[in-house]
Design an enzyme around this catalytic site. Structure first.
Site, PDB file in Angstrom:
ATOM      1  N   ALA A 244       0.829  -1.210   0.000  1.00  7.00           N
ATOM      2  CA  ALA A 244       0.000   0.000   0.000  1.00  7.00           C
ATOM      3  C   ALA A 244       0.868   1.267   0.000  1.00  7.00           C
ATOM      4  O   ALA A 244       1.965   1.255   0.558  1.00  7.00           O
ATOM      5  CB  ALA A 244      -0.923  -0.015   1.211  1.00  7.00           C
ATOM      6  N   PRO A 245       0.389   2.357  -0.659  1.00  8.46           N
ATOM      7  CA  PRO A 245      -0.915   2.525  -1.321  1.00  8.46           C
ATOM      8  C   PRO A 245      -0.977   2.035  -2.764  1.00  8.46           C
ATOM      9  O   PRO A 245      -1.965   2.242  -3.444  1.00  8.46           O
ATOM     10  CB  PRO A 245      -1.122   4.034  -1.261  1.00  8.46           C
ATOM     11  CG  PRO A 245       0.266   4.590  -1.375  1.00  8.46           C
ATOM     12  CD  PRO A 245       1.157   3.629  -0.645  1.00  8.46           C
ATOM     13  N   LYS A 248       3.917   1.308  -6.565  1.00 12.52           N
ATOM     14  CA  LYS A 248       4.831   0.345  -7.182  1.00 12.52           C
ATOM     15  C   LYS A 248       4.056  -0.885  -7.672  1.00 12.52           C
ATOM     16  O   LYS A 248       4.402  -1.466  -8.707  1.00 12.52           O
ATOM     17  CB  LYS A 248       5.924  -0.043  -6.188  1.00 12.52           C
ATOM     18  CG  LYS A 248       6.803   1.146  -5.762  1.00 12.52           C
ATOM     19  CD  LYS A 248       7.814   0.747  -4.716  1.00 12.52           C
ATOM     20  CE  LYS A 248       8.578   1.951  -4.195  1.00 12.52           C
ATOM     21  NZ  LYS A 248       7.740   2.840  -3.350  1.00 12.52           N
ATOM     22  N   ASP A 266      -0.725  -6.027   2.454  1.00 11.28           N
ATOM     23  CA  ASP A 266      -0.521  -4.975   3.443  1.00 11.28           C
ATOM     24  C   ASP A 266      -1.410  -5.283   4.632  1.00 11.28           C
ATOM     25  O   ASP A 266      -2.508  -5.809   4.457  1.00 11.28           O
ATOM     26  CB  ASP A 266      -0.850  -3.590   2.885  1.00 11.28           C
ATOM     27  CG  ASP A 266      -0.134  -2.491   3.673  1.00 11.28           C
ATOM     28  OD1 ASP A 266       0.943  -2.050   3.235  1.00 11.28           O
ATOM     29  OD2 ASP A 266      -0.656  -2.089   4.735  1.00 11.28           O
ATOM     30  N   CYS A 373      12.817   4.142   1.665  1.00  5.72           N
ATOM     31  CA  CYS A 373      12.876   5.598   1.440  1.00  5.72           C
ATOM     32  C   CYS A 373      13.578   6.259   2.629  1.00  5.72           C
ATOM     33  O   CYS A 373      13.125   7.277   3.150  1.00  5.72           O
ATOM     34  CB  CYS A 373      11.494   6.188   1.204  1.00  5.72           C
ATOM     35  SG  CYS A 373      10.324   5.904   2.549  1.00  5.72           S
TER      36      CYS A 373
END
Length: 476
Positions: A244-245, A248, A266, A373
């Site tokens: 999620a969301p 990718k 998820d 990230c």
């Protein structure tokens, strides 16, 4: 010169990051002064938005050129007839780049003020309007239609409903109030619409609220690199472990021409529902999303259960993406992070559990892509070193396209291994002031170079599983 101070962090978190970026190997490779300069530059970059807004075209429904034309028309409306370039990325053909102009330093501040929370402030710096839930404080006599100055409370000290605030605040630009102070704080409960329509933001980014929603997906550039590195093929069975969301996930399905099967997991139900909505909006039918804890995704026995739903039998997938839950310390803009050191360092054990699951579920000859990230050594290069030591069946692979820099030293990886990683580190390029004049003079290749460098902090590793991990199966 930066327009904001560096990202505001708890002292122990800043020290923790500094130890990574000034480890012995880093310092010996350059110098203590250079390592310190790079680290301070990183903290400043994190507080500012990237130089480009990146959108991915849903090539399943339309060509890039067709969508680019639609987007140019939309931007002309948003920017009152001004011409804004939209560049197609040469190495990522489904990605379009729109330069962010700013910071604009000559905006006249207004007497009437609105204070927003740090997260809302970050969104405003990337082109969003101010929605009512993000408003913390408003001047006493604010009425609908007033021109007001918007500030971000980066320390989280402003009290909800306050009429003035003298604490640490960062100017974000001017806007027009859609509502009065009374409407916002004493009006309709759970009001969620636009409270302030930004008319003079410090950074001018396009808004993508309901803009070509079936054709475009707003996505940071390194996030768009990930699915290309995974390189899914039509007809394959792919697993997105923490999906999620769905940016990718939907990218994977589009690259497969919506042929094959993309399983998305998820553990948060409303995020899974959002993922399903995104897949439907983009016209993708190969995605099957489940609300499920990915750490429990391996079926421990061979007893037939519900076929095609989690948990799954070992060695069931051709390719697996593990875009792991992480500390998110590479996100931009991020003017303030209130996380404790315990929170920042809590992700490494979870990431290792998920890597263990991914290795078990991957077929021999299959590809595993691990991404985060964040910029910490512990969640990136250290995890690669741990995975290679723990799972002899894994081999690190070169990546295509290779847009980020090589991995950071300090985790015991060889120079050859570091070159096979991608670390996106915005501190490698000076902060840019971008205005319409310099856009007109800029060469296309220089703008692409800047977009590749001045993005969020991110990390990608690609592994090949070279042999089976199922001992019983291999003996038969």
């Amino acid at each position: 010169m930066p327009i904001f101070h560096k990202i505001s962090l708890r002292p122990e978190v800043e020290n923790y990051l500094k130890q990574s970026f000034m480890n012995e190997e880093v310092v010996s490779a350059s110098s203590k002064q250079e390592a310190e300069r790079r680290f301070e530059a990183l903290l400043i970059h994190l507080a500012h938005p990237p130089s480009f807004t990146t959108v991915r075209v849903n090539t399943h429904l339309a060509s890039v050129e067709h969508v680019r034309g639609l987007l140019l028309n939309e931007l002309e409306k948003q920017f009152s007839g001004s011409s804004v370039p939209v560049l197609q990325h040469p190495a990522l053909p489904d990605v379009l780049l729109i330069p962010v102009t700013g910071p604009r330093r000559n905006i006249e501040k207004q007497q009437c003020e609105v204070i927003v929370g740090a997260q809302c402030g970050n969104a405003v710096l990337r082109g969003a309007h101010v929605y009512v839930p993000g408003i913390v404080s408003a001047s006493k006599f604010m009425k609908a239609g007033d021109v007001i100055s918007v500030y971000s409370d980066i320390k989280g000290k402003c009290k909800k409903g306050a009429k003035e605030f003298d604490g640490t605040k960062v100017f974000l630009g001017n806007g027009v109030s859609e509502l009065s102070r009374k409407d916002i704080f004493n009006g309709i409960p759970d009001l969620k619409g636009i409270g302030i329509r930004m008319t003079e933001p410090i950074y001018l980014s396009p808004s993508f609220d309901n803009v070509l929603p079936s054709y475009l997906f707003l996505q940071n550039l390194p996030s768009a690199v990930v699915a290309h590195v995974l390189n899914p093929q039509p007809g394959e069975k792919i697993l997105d472990l923490c999906a999620a969301p769905g940016g990718k996930t939907t990218h994977i399905a589009a690259l497969m021409q919506d042929q094959g099967e993309v399983i998305a997991l998820d553990k948060i139900l409303n995020k899974v529902e959002k993922l399903k909505q995104n897949a439907s909006l983009l016209g993708l039918h190969s995605i099957r999303a489940f609300c499920f804890d990915a750490t429990k995704a391996v079926k421990l026995d061979m007893i037939d259960g519900t076929e095609g739903t989690p948990p799954f039998l070992p060695e069931s997938f051709d390719r697996i993406l593990l875009d792991a839950p992480c500390s998110g310390m590479g996100q931009r803009p991020n003017m303030a992070c209130t996380w404790t050191l315990k929170e920042v360092t809590s992700y490494q054990p979870l990431q290792r559990k998920l890597l263990n699951v991914a290795v078990q579920l991957l077929k021999p000859g299959g590809v595993l892509v691990y991404s985060t990230c964040t910029v910490t050594l512990a969640e990136n290069e250290e995890q690669v070193a741990w995975a290679l030591k723990t799972f002899p069946c894994l081999q690190l692979q070169p990546q295509e396209p290779q847009i980020g820099g090589e991995g950071m030293v300090g985790a015991g990886l060889s120079p050859e291994q570091l070159k096979q990683l991608q670390r996106f580190d915005p501190s490698v390029v000076p902060l840019q002031d971008m205005d319409t004049d310099c856009l007109g003079d800029a060469k296309r290749e220089d703008m692409i170079w800047l977009a590749n460098k001045d993005c969020i902090g991110f990390f990608i590793a690609k592994f090949l599983k070279c042999k089976s991990t199922e001992e019983k199966v291999s003996r038969k």
